[in-house]
Design a protein around this motif. Structure first.
Motif, PDB file in Angstrom:
ATOM      1  N   UNK A   1       1.194  -0.885   0.247  1.00  0.00           N
ATOM      2  CA  UNK A   1      -0.029   0.135   0.205  1.00  0.00           C
ATOM      3  C   UNK A   1       1.047   0.756  -0.042  1.00  0.00           C
ATOM      4  N   UNK A   2       1.971   1.304   0.707  1.00  0.00           N
ATOM      5  CA  UNK A   2       3.268   2.061   1.148  1.00  0.00           C
ATOM      6  C   UNK A   2       3.226   2.593  -0.757  1.00  0.00           C
ATOM      7  N   UNK A   3       3.678   1.605  -0.967  1.00  0.00           N
ATOM      8  CA  UNK A   3       4.318   1.500  -2.596  1.00  0.00           C
ATOM      9  C   UNK A   3       3.856   2.691  -3.891  1.00  0.00           C
ATOM     10  N   UNK A   4       1.940   1.449  -3.053  1.00  0.00           N
ATOM     11  CA  UNK A   4       1.119   2.776  -4.435  1.00  0.00           C
ATOM     12  C   UNK A   4       0.901   3.898  -3.729  1.00  0.00           C
ATOM     13  N   UNK A   5       0.623   4.310  -3.025  1.00  0.00           N
ATOM     14  CA  UNK A   5       0.351   5.092  -2.462  1.00  0.00           C
ATOM     15  C   UNK A   5       1.655   6.606  -2.672  1.00  0.00           C
ATOM     16  N   UNK A   6       3.213   5.872  -3.322  1.00  0.00           N
ATOM     17  CA  UNK A   6       4.514   7.201  -3.589  1.00  0.00           C
ATOM     18  C   UNK A   6       4.142   6.927  -4.916  1.00  0.00           C
ATOM     19  N   UNK A   7       4.283   5.525  -5.493  1.00  0.00           N
ATOM     20  CA  UNK A   7       3.276   6.281  -6.558  1.00  0.00           C
ATOM     21  C   UNK A   7       2.482   7.313  -7.575  1.00  0.00           C
TER      22      UNK A   7
ATOM     23  N   UNK B   1       8.261  -6.386  -5.169  1.00  0.00           N
ATOM     24  CA  UNK B   1       6.691  -6.088  -4.912  1.00  0.00           C
ATOM     25  C   UNK B   1       6.363  -5.874  -6.396  1.00  0.00           C
ATOM     26  N   UNK B   2       6.005  -5.976  -6.902  1.00  0.00           N
ATOM     27  CA  UNK B   2       5.558  -5.780  -8.454  1.00  0.00           C
ATOM     28  C   UNK B   2       3.185  -4.907  -8.572  1.00  0.00           C
ATOM     29  N   UNK B   3       3.727  -4.865  -6.994  1.00  0.00           N
ATOM     30  CA  UNK B   3       2.125  -4.539  -6.675  1.00  0.00           C
ATOM     31  C   UNK B   3       1.929  -3.134  -7.425  1.00  0.00           C
ATOM     32  N   UNK B   4       2.550  -2.080  -7.349  1.00  0.00           N
ATOM     33  CA  UNK B   4       2.569  -1.049  -7.387  1.00  0.00           C
ATOM     34  C   UNK B   4       3.153  -0.381  -9.275  1.00  0.00           C
ATOM     35  N   UNK B   5       4.212  -1.309  -9.539  1.00  0.00           N
ATOM     36  CA  UNK B   5       3.566  -1.489 -11.711  1.00  0.00           C
ATOM     37  C   UNK B   5       2.966  -1.600 -12.064  1.00  0.00           C
ATOM     38  N   UNK B   6       1.963  -3.425 -11.166  1.00  0.00           N
ATOM     39  CA  UNK B   6       1.186  -3.868 -11.847  1.00  0.00           C
ATOM     40  C   UNK B   6       0.382  -2.598 -12.100  1.00  0.00           C
ATOM     41  N   UNK B   7       0.114  -1.261 -11.045  1.00  0.00           N
ATOM     42  CA  UNK B   7      -1.120  -0.602 -11.064  1.00  0.00           C
ATOM     43  C   UNK B   7      -0.426   0.057 -12.297  1.00  0.00           C
TER      44      UNK B   7
END
Length: 302
Positions: free
Chosen positions: A107-113, A240-246
């Motif tokens: 979740x932090x990775x997505x927020x940062x992106x 973690x590939x969550x933020x790149x995938x988003x």
């Protein structure tokens, strides 16, 4: 942006004795020191927490958190998978609590992106993909999964995408690349050499290059016209590939919405093929999710 070692070399003659002790400890214990708090680092060296903070500022950082992030990013680019697992154990990660840690990190990775992604560059990437003669999506190792995902949907929508994930043949497959083409490179620490070589070739041949990576200081940035950063930080040995995938999902959706008629026609033709082949257990016309402008009901409604 200067690395910790570069900053240290420039300021070495100006550091106090205590600061030199801190520098020596960090260099000799980098994997462990990169994840220590300022208080723990000071205690390990025998100096105060305030000395640690002043040390970071003396090197040109805004404070200790920035120095620590720099150390961690440099470390992640070099560590083997086994080393990263050891670090997770040293940080006290346990199987019974790791679920919360991983999900919070994602979740932090997505927020940062969301906070750092330049919207104008994202728009330029969408425009470039729409206008490309051929789109080459390059990704190796764990990033190959992202490359396949992006390439799959671009090919469905635009019918001009090729996914290149075989390191041994990627340069051969790029021999025809030129200024009318777009090359999307996807890579994260430890950055794949095959992706870097392919990206360098594409840039040299004048192709428009889009880089999806963890940071604007990625080693592939110098060959990229457009950089779209998305953090891949993880408490595990696996990125973690969550933020790149988003981010990739956003690219796919933006391309579709930018030219809905073209994409809808392509998807409906594919749906007819899939129906005849019985590809899915239950028919689902995903192409109908892209509504034509002004449609309220019927054929163009979601």
């Amino acid at each position: 942006m200067a690395s910790f070692a570069e900053r240290l070399r420039k300021q070495a003659g100006r550091l106090s004795r205590a600061q030199r002790q801190l520098a020596e400890f960090i260099l000799q214990n980098e994997p462990r020191a990169a994840f220590m708090t300022a208080a723990r680092l000071g205690a390990a060296v025998g100096v105060s927490e305030s000395t640690v903070v002043r040390f970071a500022i003396a090197l040109g950082y805004s404070g200790y958190p920035e120095l620590q992030r720099d150390l961690q990013e440099e470390l992640r680019a070099r560590l083997s998978a086994a080393d990263r697992l050891v670090l997770a154990e040293e940080r006290g990660e346990r199987a019974e609590t790791i679920l919360d840690t991983v999900l919070r990190t994602d979740m932090e990775n997505i927020r940062a992106a969301l906070a750092s992604l330049p919207r104008d560059r994202f728009g330029e990437a969408v425009t470039a993909l729409q206008g490309a003669r051929t789109i080459y999506v390059v990704g190796h190792r764990s990033a190959a999964a992202l490359a396949h995902y992006l390439g799959y949907y671009l090919q469905l929508m635009l019918r001009n995408a090729r996914t290149l994930t075989q390191a041994g043949t990627v340069l051969e497959e790029l021999m025809a690349v030129g200024p009318e083409d777009v090359v999307v490179g996807i890579t994260f620490p430890r950055y794949a050499r095959a992706t870097a070589d392919a990206f360098r070739l594409a840039a040299r041949r004048g192709a428009r290059t889009i880089l999806i990576t963890d940071s604007v200081v990625s080693p592939l940035v110098e060959d990229a016209r457009i950089v779209l950063p998305a953090r891949s930080e993880s408490p595990s040995f696996a990125d973690s590939l969550v933020a790149p995938l988003s981010l990739i999902n956003a690219l796919i959706t933006a391309v579709a919405l930018a030219q809905p008629d073209r994409v809808r026609a392509a998807l409906r033709e594919l749906e007819d093929i899939w129906d005849r082949q019985g590809t899915y257990l239950k028919e689902e016309r995903r192409s109908d999710r892209i509504a034509a402008p002004g449609d309220a009901e019927g054929e163009g409604s979601p």
